[in-house]
Design a protein around this motif. Structure first.
Motif, short mmCIF file in Angstrom:
data_model
loop_
_atom_site.label_atom_id
_atom_site.label_comp_id
_atom_site.label_asym_id
_atom_site.label_seq_id
_atom_site.Cartn_x
_atom_site.Cartn_y
_atom_site.Cartn_z
N SER A 68 110.80 24.22 74.42
CA SER A 68 111.11 25.76 74.83
C SER A 68 110.84 26.59 73.29
O SER A 68 110.66 27.73 74.10
CB SER A 68 111.94 25.42 75.35
OG SER A 68 113.47 24.83 75.35
N ALA A 70 109.33 30.06 74.12
CA ALA A 70 109.93 31.45 74.18
C ALA A 70 108.85 32.40 72.87
O ALA A 70 108.70 33.65 73.30
CB ALA A 70 111.11 31.29 73.62
N THR A 115 109.74 36.83 79.88
CA THR A 115 110.48 36.11 79.38
C THR A 115 110.17 34.50 79.51
O THR A 115 109.78 34.27 80.73
CB THR A 115 111.71 36.17 80.14
OG1 THR A 115 112.21 35.66 81.15
CG2 THR A 115 112.59 37.45 80.13
N GLU A 170 112.73 32.32 80.28
CA GLU A 170 112.79 31.62 81.31
C GLU A 170 112.22 31.63 82.47
O GLU A 170 111.89 30.95 83.77
CB GLU A 170 114.41 32.11 81.37
CG GLU A 170 114.78 31.71 80.62
CD GLU A 170 114.43 32.85 79.16
OE1 GLU A 170 114.22 33.65 79.65
OE2 GLU A 170 115.40 32.08 77.89
N GLY A 171 111.13 33.23 82.81
CA GLY A 171 110.77 33.53 84.16
C GLY A 171 109.46 32.93 83.70
O GLY A 171 109.15 32.11 85.29
N VAL A 226 108.91 29.61 82.94
CA VAL A 226 108.52 28.08 83.08
C VAL A 226 109.39 28.01 84.40
O VAL A 226 108.90 26.84 85.08
CB VAL A 226 110.86 27.52 82.12
CG1 VAL A 226 111.00 26.46 82.79
CG2 VAL A 226 110.32 27.38 80.85
N GLU A 227 110.12 28.94 85.36
CA GLU A 227 110.47 29.49 86.59
C GLU A 227 109.11 29.27 87.79
O GLU A 227 108.92 28.93 88.63
CB GLU A 227 111.22 30.17 87.06
CG GLU A 227 112.80 30.17 86.42
CD GLU A 227 113.34 31.29 87.26
OE1 GLU A 227 112.92 31.68 87.97
OE2 GLU A 227 114.73 31.03 86.38
N SER A 257 114.46 23.78 83.52
CA SER A 257 114.82 24.98 83.61
C SER A 257 115.73 26.02 81.94
O SER A 257 116.62 26.51 81.90
CB SER A 257 115.15 25.03 85.13
OG SER A 257 115.99 24.74 85.01
N ASP A 258 116.63 24.41 81.33
CA ASP A 258 117.79 24.15 80.94
C ASP A 258 116.87 23.85 79.53
O ASP A 258 117.72 24.52 78.40
CB ASP A 258 118.57 23.14 80.65
CG ASP A 258 118.35 22.02 79.96
OD1 ASP A 258 116.80 21.61 80.15
OD2 ASP A 258 118.93 20.59 80.26
N GLY A 259 115.92 24.73 78.94
CA GLY A 259 115.03 24.61 77.71
C GLY A 259 114.69 23.57 77.56
O GLY A 259 113.63 23.50 75.84
#
Length: 133
Positions: A62, A66, A108, A110-111, A113-114, A128-130
């Motif tokens: 992850s 990023a 981002t 995180e976004g 991944v979601e 979601s925790d990377g």
């Protein structure tokens, strides 16, 4: 995690080539990602493949995702600045399993991944925790 990148509305592959070079020079990304260009089908009268159509990306974790998103956002901003803010913005599509997500200036990791998980939870490849699956 295996992904692909494309530039929307780039038939000559000019922006995709520029993006590929941009990403290849990113040292942080290079530590955890492998990039490979994929040309389109040859145009009539040409012996070799067509223009750069897709950038295949393999990410190890992850952190690499990023770095990829950060680098794409920086690329979009640099291209916009180079154009003097005129013209249509470059739309970078990140995809997996036939689905794609447009990366914009506010994207981002995180976004993304979601959105990947919402589109295809089994294929997202990152929790979601990377952590990589």
């Amino acid at each position: 995690m295996k992904l692909w990148l494309r530039i929307d509305n780039d038939p000559a592959g000019t922006e995709a080539t520029t993006l590929y070079r941009w990403l290849a020079r990113d040292r942080q990304l290079a530590r955890h990602a492998r990039l490979s260009p994929a040309a389109g089908a040859p145009v009539d009268g040409e012996m070799s493949g067509g223009s750069l159509e897709t950038i295949n990306v393999i990410l190890s974790n992850s952190i690499a995702l990023a770095s990829l998103i950060t680098s794409i956002v920086a690329f979009r901003k640099a291209q916009k600045q180079q154009r003097g803010g005129s013209g249509d913005p470059i739309v970078v599509l990140l995809g997996r399993s036939g689905r794609s997500i447009a990366i914009d200036d506010d994207s981002t990791a995180e976004g993304v991944v979601e959105l990947l998980e919402a589109a295809d939870p089994a294929a997202a490849g990152v929790t979601s925790d990377g952590n990589a699956r």
